[in-house]
Design an enzyme around this catalytic site. Sequence first.
Site, PDB file in Angstrom:
ATOM      1  N   ASP A  53      -4.982  35.251  47.808  1.00 40.60           N
ATOM      2  CA  ASP A  53      -3.521  35.068  47.133  1.00 40.60           C
ATOM      3  C   ASP A  53      -3.201  33.544  47.256  1.00 40.60           C
ATOM      4  O   ASP A  53      -2.747  33.090  46.398  1.00 40.60           O
ATOM      5  CB  ASP A  53      -2.491  35.976  47.878  1.00 40.60           C
ATOM      6  CG  ASP A  53      -2.854  37.290  47.512  1.00 40.60           C
ATOM      7  OD1 ASP A  53      -3.478  37.801  46.602  1.00 40.60           O
ATOM      8  OD2 ASP A  53      -1.862  38.358  48.233  1.00 40.60           O
ATOM      9  N   ASP A  85      -1.258  36.437  52.531  1.00 45.10           N
ATOM     10  CA  ASP A  85      -1.431  37.764  51.733  1.00 45.10           C
ATOM     11  C   ASP A  85      -0.074  38.196  51.379  1.00 45.10           C
ATOM     12  O   ASP A  85       0.923  38.599  52.331  1.00 45.10           O
ATOM     13  CB  ASP A  85      -2.022  38.584  52.545  1.00 45.10           C
ATOM     14  CG  ASP A  85      -2.683  39.684  51.227  1.00 45.10           C
ATOM     15  OD1 ASP A  85      -2.892  39.345  50.483  1.00 45.10           O
ATOM     16  OD2 ASP A  85      -3.201  41.027  51.811  1.00 45.10           O
ATOM     17  N   LYS A 138       2.658  41.024  50.006  1.00 46.49           N
ATOM     18  CA  LYS A 138       2.600  42.454  50.017  1.00 46.49           C
ATOM     19  C   LYS A 138       3.960  42.849  49.292  1.00 46.49           C
ATOM     20  O   LYS A 138       4.706  42.190  49.882  1.00 46.49           O
ATOM     21  CB  LYS A 138       2.243  43.154  51.216  1.00 46.49           C
ATOM     22  CG  LYS A 138       0.838  42.947  51.643  1.00 46.49           C
ATOM     23  CD  LYS A 138      -0.296  43.462  50.687  1.00 46.49           C
ATOM     24  CE  LYS A 138      -1.567  43.219  51.099  1.00 46.49           C
ATOM     25  NZ  LYS A 138      -2.872  43.349  50.211  1.00 46.49           N
TER      26      LYS A 138
END
Length: 340
Positions: free
Chosen positions: A246, A259, A261
């Site tokens: 990412d 990352d 989420k």
Amino acid sequence: LVNMQFLQILSRRVGSLEMLFQIPFCQKQFPYTCLSTSACVYSKKKKGNSYEQVDQEKYKNLVHSVTSYKTSTQTPETILEEDNLLYGPPAKQRPPVKGGTKTPKNWVPLINPSKRILPASSDSNIPMKIGLQRTKMPSVTRILQQTLSPQQVFYLERWKQKMIEELGKEGFEEYTKNLFVQGELFHSALESIFLSEKTAARDHGEGDVVAGYLSSVEHVLEDISEVKALESGVHHETLQYLGLVDCVAKYRGRLCVIDWKTSEKPKPFLQNTYDNPLQVAAYIGAINHDANYDFQVHCGLIVVAYKNGSPAHPHFMDPDLCSQYWNKWLLRLEEYMDKN
């Protein structure tokens, strides 16, 4: 229990029992004994003492402890001794092996000792975005999905069945599709922000589903700087797996694989993110062994954003924690390779 013969002799003398149990000392020491013995003395039917049939010489100590008028002097230690004498030592179960103690057969370091770090170039402020190579190498996501533990599979399937009961099969498919679309839009909006298109990204996000997610991560974005890669493909040249990272940027001054989420439920602790730490560790290892990247990463960051706009939970992974999850990742990778 009181010796029966002793009570019978006393009962023949009028007032003996009354005098005996009216003494204050006895009232304090034998409050429950008085009730039990009076029932025995004045009962019409005499009950036989079953202990008379016991071989008292052979079981002298045991009989004495049972028929003694004193209250029990047993303690947990004496009970354990008697239990061991009668039944033998208990079969003790071996303590479970702690997770992470197993060592991978094909161990590769998280940090690449032979990687050459090039000096920063003039255009280093432009984030890298390398296309994901479509090869036969498995992805990090695929490896983790195919090596779920039985317990993880059970809870995942139970959640799925529960959602199908509430939404129906078609409704559940629509629900998962919407989650995927929201995740894609959220990542696109973040990419626009990092590419200095902040105004356009936020104006675009105000009226749609990503507005809440962007508000959620606003306080985290203030701590992020020097973005080096966005939605960039990585592959581990030695272990032969790939993935799509990412973001790689500095979080509070430390270079991290980040990352992003999304979640509808709060995840305030790292353990609430399930296999996400293994995913981050896998990406860190891949970057450090990928020749396309002229830097190495030692830390990770998992940011859980919420649709309702409540503050996101950033979970920072220091080098020691990354190393622990790297070993767990290698075990999962090893398990996948053995299956395939």
